[in-house]
Motif scaffolding. Sequence first.
Motif: not given
Length: 247
Positions: A70-78, A112-118, A152-161
């Motif tokens: 997942s993009a939000y995994d706390d890993l140094p390479w990410i 932000t990135v989160a698991k899809a609700a469905d 399973q994860d997806q973007v929940t809001a567009l970045p600015d711009g």
Amino acid sequence: MPETPLRIGLLQCGHVHPEVAADLGDYPELFAELLAPHGIELTTFDVDHDQFPTDLEAFDGWVISGSANSAYDDLPWIHRTEDLLRQMITDEIPMVAVCFGHQLLAQAMGSTVAKAADGWGAGVHAYEFLGEPEPWMVPPPSAPVRVIASHQDQVTALPDGAVLLARTDHCPIAAFTLGPTAFAIQPHPEFTAAVSRGLVERRRDRIGAEASDAALASLDQPLDRDLVGGWMAAFLRQAAAVARARP
């Protein structure tokens, strides 16, 4: 006349399931098969094994791959890869970010990135492209674009711009551009039906029986992966021209 080859770096952020990759290829082979007909020459950097490029501008552009992480995994390479993506945006270095790459780019730029609700998106999905086609969308979409989803994860809001390009009911932010040199897309145009079948069969417990059966049944539909591969290459060419024209 053939187009001049583009030298593109592939930031490989993960690996296709080894049993599937043994028969059908890992990300470098899958992206090469998709993009080589369009004059793209790939050099791979396996960033999840700490193989990072030292000069982003040594290549005409970059492709950022999928990952089982997942993009939000706390890993140094990410975290280090996020830094690279922010640098690419700041320096207007061309990139196409796919699936995990799409999510990591959005996260790196403050979204932000989160698991899809469905639940999982798997198998063939039909993506609605919005507004007027971009100049690099040749030929333009004449109907929903069918490519493989595997997330399973997806973007929940567009970045600015950012500008939203595509959506589905399952994935409202399925593709976007960010400035003139970044294109991000949630599905996997590099995946074939055979790759998707192999992954779904091996993830059945995680995806769920009903969703897995629906995904497998969808794989008889025709795919527009060659169309999207052409768009990716055309975007990289356009973005590279923008980058070269900078003072």
